[in-house]
Design a protein around this motif. Structure first.
Motif, PDB file in Angstrom:
ATOM      1  N   ARG A 214       0.855  -1.190   0.000  1.00  0.00           N
ATOM      2  CA  ARG A 214       0.000   0.000   0.000  1.00  0.00           C
ATOM      3  C   ARG A 214       0.891   1.241   0.000  1.00  0.00           C
ATOM      4  O   ARG A 214       1.565   1.532   0.971  1.00  0.00           O
ATOM      5  CB  ARG A 214      -0.932  -0.031   1.218  1.00  0.00           C
ATOM      6  CG  ARG A 214      -2.018  -1.103   1.045  1.00  0.00           C
ATOM      7  CD  ARG A 214      -2.619  -1.531   2.351  1.00  0.00           C
ATOM      8  NE  ARG A 214      -3.596  -0.580   2.871  1.00  0.00           N
ATOM      9  CZ  ARG A 214      -4.360  -0.829   3.948  1.00  0.00           C
ATOM     10  NH1 ARG A 214      -4.266  -1.982   4.571  1.00  0.00           N
ATOM     11  NH2 ARG A 214      -5.204   0.073   4.375  1.00  0.00           N
TER      12      ARG A 214
ATOM     13  N   ASP B 221     -11.415   7.382   0.765  1.00  0.00           N
ATOM     14  CA  ASP B 221     -11.598   6.007   0.329  1.00  0.00           C
ATOM     15  C   ASP B 221     -11.777   5.126   1.561  1.00  0.00           C
ATOM     16  O   ASP B 221     -11.662   5.592   2.694  1.00  0.00           O
ATOM     17  CB  ASP B 221     -10.460   5.518  -0.568  1.00  0.00           C
ATOM     18  CG  ASP B 221      -9.176   5.260   0.196  1.00  0.00           C
ATOM     19  OD1 ASP B 221      -9.053   5.745   1.347  1.00  0.00           O
ATOM     20  OD2 ASP B 221      -8.290   4.574  -0.330  1.00  0.00           O
TER      21      ASP B 221
ATOM     22  N   GLU C  63     -10.728   1.491   3.381  1.00  0.00           N
ATOM     23  CA  GLU C  63      -9.777   0.379   3.400  1.00  0.00           C
ATOM     24  C   GLU C  63      -9.933  -0.345   4.726  1.00  0.00           C
ATOM     25  O   GLU C  63     -10.368   0.238   5.719  1.00  0.00           O
ATOM     26  CB  GLU C  63      -8.338   0.911   3.330  1.00  0.00           C
ATOM     27  CG  GLU C  63      -7.961   1.574   2.024  1.00  0.00           C
ATOM     28  CD  GLU C  63      -7.196   0.658   1.094  1.00  0.00           C
ATOM     29  OE1 GLU C  63      -7.115  -0.557   1.371  1.00  0.00           O
ATOM     30  OE2 GLU C  63      -6.685   1.167   0.081  1.00  0.00           O
ATOM     31  N   ASN C  64      -9.502  -1.588   4.730  1.00  0.00           N
ATOM     32  CA  ASN C  64      -9.516  -2.353   5.971  1.00  0.00           C
ATOM     33  C   ASN C  64      -8.457  -1.825   6.926  1.00  0.00           C
ATOM     34  O   ASN C  64      -7.359  -1.499   6.520  1.00  0.00           O
ATOM     35  CB  ASN C  64      -9.217  -3.822   5.680  1.00  0.00           C
ATOM     36  CG  ASN C  64     -10.485  -4.653   5.706  1.00  0.00           C
ATOM     37  OD1 ASN C  64     -11.448  -4.290   6.395  1.00  0.00           O
ATOM     38  ND2 ASN C  64     -10.496  -5.733   4.979  1.00  0.00           N
TER      39      ASN C  64
ATOM     40  N   PRO D  35     -13.565  -2.147   7.484  1.00  0.00           N
ATOM     41  CA  PRO D  35     -13.374  -1.017   6.582  1.00  0.00           C
ATOM     42  C   PRO D  35     -13.645   0.326   7.256  1.00  0.00           C
ATOM     43  O   PRO D  35     -14.636   0.466   7.976  1.00  0.00           O
ATOM     44  CB  PRO D  35     -14.386  -1.286   5.459  1.00  0.00           C
ATOM     45  CG  PRO D  35     -15.428  -2.146   6.080  1.00  0.00           C
ATOM     46  CD  PRO D  35     -14.786  -2.912   7.195  1.00  0.00           C
TER      47      PRO D  35
ATOM     48  N   ARG E 184      -3.629   7.555   6.032  1.00  0.00           N
ATOM     49  CA  ARG E 184      -4.564   6.737   6.820  1.00  0.00           C
ATOM     50  C   ARG E 184      -3.990   6.432   8.208  1.00  0.00           C
ATOM     51  O   ARG E 184      -4.678   6.579   9.228  1.00  0.00           O
ATOM     52  CB  ARG E 184      -4.852   5.431   6.061  1.00  0.00           C
ATOM     53  CG  ARG E 184      -5.754   4.462   6.775  1.00  0.00           C
ATOM     54  CD  ARG E 184      -6.167   3.329   5.844  1.00  0.00           C
ATOM     55  NE  ARG E 184      -7.104   3.812   4.839  1.00  0.00           N
ATOM     56  CZ  ARG E 184      -8.426   3.922   5.027  1.00  0.00           C
ATOM     57  NH1 ARG E 184      -8.967   3.575   6.191  1.00  0.00           N
ATOM     58  NH2 ARG E 184      -9.207   4.371   4.074  1.00  0.00           N
TER      59      ARG E 184
END
Ligand SMILES: [Zn+2]
Length: 185
Positions: A67, A100, A102-103, A115, A144
């Motif tokens: 990522r 967005d 994401e987990n 998520p 994140r």
């Protein structure tokens, strides 16, 4: 190293106190944070997660290959790897509108993932351990991870950012977690 506090521990819900770098005690705390994060194989850890309600946290994403991340310091692109582990004190985050989902996981929630919707890019004003005031812009996983850790300093947990539907599906696991939490006096 110190034990990681688990979901249900009241310290995870406190607003952490700002710190005053430079301070030898903060340097000591930063080493404890880093060692505890490594031992737990996490990519970030905030002081409240080891029971210390102060506004300092660390992220280190060097182990994550899949990522991508980006980082700018005072608007200039830098190689984020050279700034890891990244310690930050007294952060103030400015979110951008594009998001967005994401987990995410959290060391205070063993084996729980779900998520979470977050901004793709953020600005973070903060102080480093020397007390310098810095402005960084982050994208991708770094954005994140920073949002997750800064939330910890405000007493906000990643489950708070999940949709009500997801939280409902995780409710049994959350209850189990709270039961498992060792009692501390
Ligand atoms: Zn966490």
């Amino acid at each position: 190293m110190l034990p990681v506090r688990l979901y249900g521990d009241p310290v995870l819900r406190q607003l952490a106190t700002p710190v005053l770098p430079p301070d030898p005690k903060l340097n000591e705390l930063s080493r404890v944070l880093e060692n505890t994060m490594r031992e737990a194989e996490g990519i970030g850890l905030a002081a409240p997660q080891i029971g210390i309600s102060l506004q300092i946290a660390v992220v280190d994403l060097r182990k994550i290959e899949k990522r991508p991340s980006s980082m700018e310091l005072f608007g200039k692109p830098v190689d984020w790897r050279l700034h890891m582990p990244l310690f930050f004190c007294n952060p103030v985050v400015t979110l951008t509108r594009r998001k967005d989902e994401e987990n995410e996981g959290c060391l205070s929630f063993p084996n729980l993932h779900g998520p979470v919707r977050r901004s793709l890019r953020i600005q973070m004003d903060y102080q480093d351990l020397k007390g310098n005031r810095l402005t960084l812009t982050a994208g991708g996983l770094l954005a994140r991870a920073l949002q997750h850790e800064v939330d910890h300093l405000m007493g906000i947990l990643f489950i708070d950012r999940m949709s009500p539907d997801i939280r409902r599906t995780l409710a049994p696991e959350l209850e189990t977690l709270q039961r498992l939490r060792p009692t501390r006096t």
